[in-house]
Design a protein around this motif. Structure first.
Motif, PDB file in Angstrom:
ATOM      1  N   MET A  32       0.853  -1.188   0.000  1.00  0.00           N
ATOM      2  CA  MET A  32       0.000   0.000   0.000  1.00  0.00           C
ATOM      3  C   MET A  32       0.893   1.243   0.000  1.00  0.00           C
ATOM      4  O   MET A  32       2.115   1.120   0.108  1.00  0.00           O
ATOM      5  CB  MET A  32      -0.906   0.009   1.242  1.00  0.00           C
ATOM      6  CG  MET A  32      -0.167   0.053   2.572  1.00  0.00           C
ATOM      7  SD  MET A  32      -1.276   0.178   4.006  1.00  0.00           S
ATOM      8  CE  MET A  32      -1.793   1.891   3.864  1.00  0.00           C
ATOM      9  N   PRO A  33       0.326   2.417  -0.132  1.00  0.00           N
ATOM     10  CA  PRO A  33       1.133   3.637   0.007  1.00  0.00           C
ATOM     11  C   PRO A  33       1.505   3.855   1.475  1.00  0.00           C
ATOM     12  O   PRO A  33       0.659   3.763   2.359  1.00  0.00           O
ATOM     13  CB  PRO A  33       0.201   4.747  -0.499  1.00  0.00           C
ATOM     14  CG  PRO A  33      -0.896   4.059  -1.236  1.00  0.00           C
ATOM     15  CD  PRO A  33      -1.049   2.725  -0.579  1.00  0.00           C
ATOM     16  N   TRP A  34       2.785   4.131   1.711  1.00  0.00           N
ATOM     17  CA  TRP A  34       3.293   4.395   3.055  1.00  0.00           C
ATOM     18  C   TRP A  34       4.052   5.721   3.044  1.00  0.00           C
ATOM     19  O   TRP A  34       4.605   6.124   2.024  1.00  0.00           O
ATOM     20  CB  TRP A  34       4.250   3.301   3.509  1.00  0.00           C
ATOM     21  CG  TRP A  34       3.674   1.928   3.608  1.00  0.00           C
ATOM     22  CD1 TRP A  34       3.675   0.970   2.635  1.00  0.00           C
ATOM     23  CD2 TRP A  34       3.035   1.339   4.743  1.00  0.00           C
ATOM     24  NE1 TRP A  34       3.073  -0.184   3.099  1.00  0.00           N
ATOM     25  CE2 TRP A  34       2.676   0.012   4.383  1.00  0.00           C
ATOM     26  CE3 TRP A  34       2.743   1.794   6.031  1.00  0.00           C
ATOM     27  CZ2 TRP A  34       2.028  -0.844   5.261  1.00  0.00           C
ATOM     28  CZ3 TRP A  34       2.102   0.938   6.907  1.00  0.00           C
ATOM     29  CH2 TRP A  34       1.749  -0.365   6.527  1.00  0.00           C
ATOM     30  N   LEU A  35       4.115   6.341   4.204  1.00  0.00           N
ATOM     31  CA  LEU A  35       4.937   7.533   4.376  1.00  0.00           C
ATOM     32  C   LEU A  35       6.294   7.088   4.898  1.00  0.00           C
ATOM     33  O   LEU A  35       6.376   6.358   5.891  1.00  0.00           O
ATOM     34  CB  LEU A  35       4.246   8.471   5.373  1.00  0.00           C
ATOM     35  CG  LEU A  35       4.560   9.982   5.306  1.00  0.00           C
ATOM     36  CD1 LEU A  35       4.204  10.538   3.947  1.00  0.00           C
ATOM     37  CD2 LEU A  35       3.795  10.700   6.412  1.00  0.00           C
ATOM     38  N   ARG A  36       7.368   7.513   4.214  1.00  0.00           N
ATOM     39  CA  ARG A  36       8.702   7.138   4.678  1.00  0.00           C
ATOM     40  C   ARG A  36       9.715   8.197   4.253  1.00  0.00           C
ATOM     41  O   ARG A  36       9.430   9.075   3.434  1.00  0.00           O
ATOM     42  CB  ARG A  36       9.106   5.751   4.178  1.00  0.00           C
ATOM     43  CG  ARG A  36       9.496   5.658   2.718  1.00  0.00           C
ATOM     44  CD  ARG A  36       9.798   4.218   2.311  1.00  0.00           C
ATOM     45  NE  ARG A  36      10.993   3.681   2.938  1.00  0.00           N
ATOM     46  CZ  ARG A  36      11.381   2.411   2.829  1.00  0.00           C
ATOM     47  NH1 ARG A  36      10.671   1.540   2.137  1.00  0.00           N
ATOM     48  NH2 ARG A  36      12.482   2.005   3.420  1.00  0.00           N
ATOM     49  N   TRP A  37      10.933   8.075   4.802  1.00  0.00           N
ATOM     50  CA  TRP A  37      11.982   9.068   4.579  1.00  0.00           C
ATOM     51  C   TRP A  37      12.896   8.644   3.428  1.00  0.00           C
ATOM     52  O   TRP A  37      13.099   7.453   3.198  1.00  0.00           O
ATOM     53  CB  TRP A  37      12.803   9.259   5.853  1.00  0.00           C
ATOM     54  CG  TRP A  37      12.006   9.840   6.980  1.00  0.00           C
ATOM     55  CD1 TRP A  37      11.340   9.157   7.956  1.00  0.00           C
ATOM     56  CD2 TRP A  37      11.772  11.227   7.234  1.00  0.00           C
ATOM     57  NE1 TRP A  37      10.699  10.032   8.803  1.00  0.00           N
ATOM     58  CE2 TRP A  37      10.941  11.305   8.387  1.00  0.00           C
ATOM     59  CE3 TRP A  37      12.168  12.406   6.609  1.00  0.00           C
ATOM     60  CZ2 TRP A  37      10.523  12.526   8.917  1.00  0.00           C
ATOM     61  CZ3 TRP A  37      11.754  13.620   7.142  1.00  0.00           C
ATOM     62  CH2 TRP A  37      10.942  13.668   8.282  1.00  0.00           C
ATOM     63  N   TYR A  38      13.452   9.654   2.731  1.00  0.00           N
ATOM     64  CA  TYR A  38      14.398   9.380   1.652  1.00  0.00           C
ATOM     65  C   TYR A  38      15.627  10.277   1.795  1.00  0.00           C
ATOM     66  O   TYR A  38      15.604  11.282   2.514  1.00  0.00           O
ATOM     67  CB  TYR A  38      13.751   9.571   0.276  1.00  0.00           C
ATOM     68  CG  TYR A  38      13.251  10.962  -0.035  1.00  0.00           C
ATOM     69  CD1 TYR A  38      14.074  11.899  -0.663  1.00  0.00           C
ATOM     70  CD2 TYR A  38      11.942  11.342   0.264  1.00  0.00           C
ATOM     71  CE1 TYR A  38      13.617  13.177  -0.972  1.00  0.00           C
ATOM     72  CE2 TYR A  38      11.477  12.611  -0.043  1.00  0.00           C
ATOM     73  CZ  TYR A  38      12.307  13.522  -0.659  1.00  0.00           C
ATOM     74  OH  TYR A  38      11.852  14.788  -0.951  1.00  0.00           O
ATOM     75  N   ASP A  39      16.722   9.907   1.106  1.00  0.00           N
ATOM     76  CA  ASP A  39      17.991  10.620   1.259  1.00  0.00           C
ATOM     77  C   ASP A  39      18.188  11.662   0.165  1.00  0.00           C
ATOM     78  O   ASP A  39      17.312  11.879  -0.688  1.00  0.00           O
ATOM     79  CB  ASP A  39      19.160   9.633   1.302  1.00  0.00           C
ATOM     80  CG  ASP A  39      19.339   8.860  -0.001  1.00  0.00           C
ATOM     81  OD1 ASP A  39      18.803   9.298  -1.059  1.00  0.00           O
ATOM     82  OD2 ASP A  39      20.011   7.813   0.008  1.00  0.00           O
TER      83      ASP A  39
END
Length: 262
Positions: free
Chosen positions: A200-207
């Motif tokens: 599913m769509p998730w909220l997460r961090w990227y660099d």
């Protein structure tokens, strides 16, 4: 208690984490699976490069006590992060709550996960009853002055980011459902993928390169795959050497020379 000169510190005069825990069996609204998994993913991938892990605290479904004039008032963000504080309370205990006047550092970012019935409060669209504590929006914007406030609606796959600009939050125009925070060299965005076996769509961090920060499980899988590829490359190299040797032996025998294979 009489005033002293100099005044005593808040740690000596006000309630502490031990006096203000989060556990309350009488409080309704225990987290559902999404409200358990999504904060875990945010915490696992929140890795500002300039902060060691022992100087970062992230909390979810944890009471956040914010007003020393009203010590019993609290909010319970779905997820929040604080920079520059020990990951453990007094460098030794797991936190029972987060007490701002004890920690002396406000949250840097708060994330609220919209649920039916909470949307208006999360977006600051409810009128305050002056006889009751302020709502989340007022606490984050006016009292704690949290620099970034993110809202994620999993039902609509909608991600909204608000940045403190002057005295108020201003909503940011997002590009590709992503928002970059240069001060911490991390970005927050919507990722379509499988976490905890749920696609599913998730909220997460990227660099800074736009790559999603890996969880510990993903890192282990990546290392295992890299090791497998390394072993496969070594196997192929040995196979190439074997074939090269066999060709050389065949060439020598064609010339009437029997190679010494010892």
């Amino acid at each position: 208690m009489y005033q002293t000169d100099p005044p005593l510190s808040p740690k000596e005069t006000l309630p502490t984490m031990y006096d203000l825990p989060s556990e309350d069996p009488e409080e309704p609204g225990l987290p559902d699976q999404f409200h358990l998994f999504q904060p875990q993913l945010l915490a696992e991938t929140f890795r500002p490069p300039d902060y060691p892990r022992d100087q970062i605290f992230t909390g979810s479904d944890l009471n956040l006590y914010y007003d020393l004039r009203h010590p019993s008032w609290y909010k319970r963000p779905d997820w929040f992060a604080v920079l520059g504080v020990p990951s453990l309370y007094n460098k030794r205990d797991l936190r029972l709550s987060y007490v701002v006047w004890q920690e002396a550092v406000n949250p840097y970012i708060v994330v609220e996960l919209l649920s039916p019935g909470t949307e208006k409060e999360d977006l600051g669209q409810t009128l305050r009853d002056v006889e009751k504590p302020p709502g989340k929006w007022e606490v984050y914007e006016q009292i704690l002055r949290v620099p970034y406030y993110a809202i994620f609606d999993r039902y609509k796959s909608e991600f909204r980011m608000f940045q403190l600009t002057g005295a108020r939050y201003a909503e940011v125009d997002l590009s590709d459902f992503r928002f970059w925070i240069p001060e911490i060299e991390l970005g927050l965005g919507v990722w379509q993928g499988s976490y905890k076996t749920v696609e599913m769509p998730w909220l997460r961090w990227y660099d800074k390169d736009g790559n999603w920060i890996l969880t510990s499980t993903e890192e282990e899988k990546q290392k295992a795959e890299q090791e497998r590829q390394k072993l496969e490359q070594e196997r192929q190299k040995l196979e190439q050497e074997r074939q090269k040797t066999e060709r050389l032996i065949a060439q020598l025998r064609a010339l009437g020379v029997e190679p010494d294979l010892e």
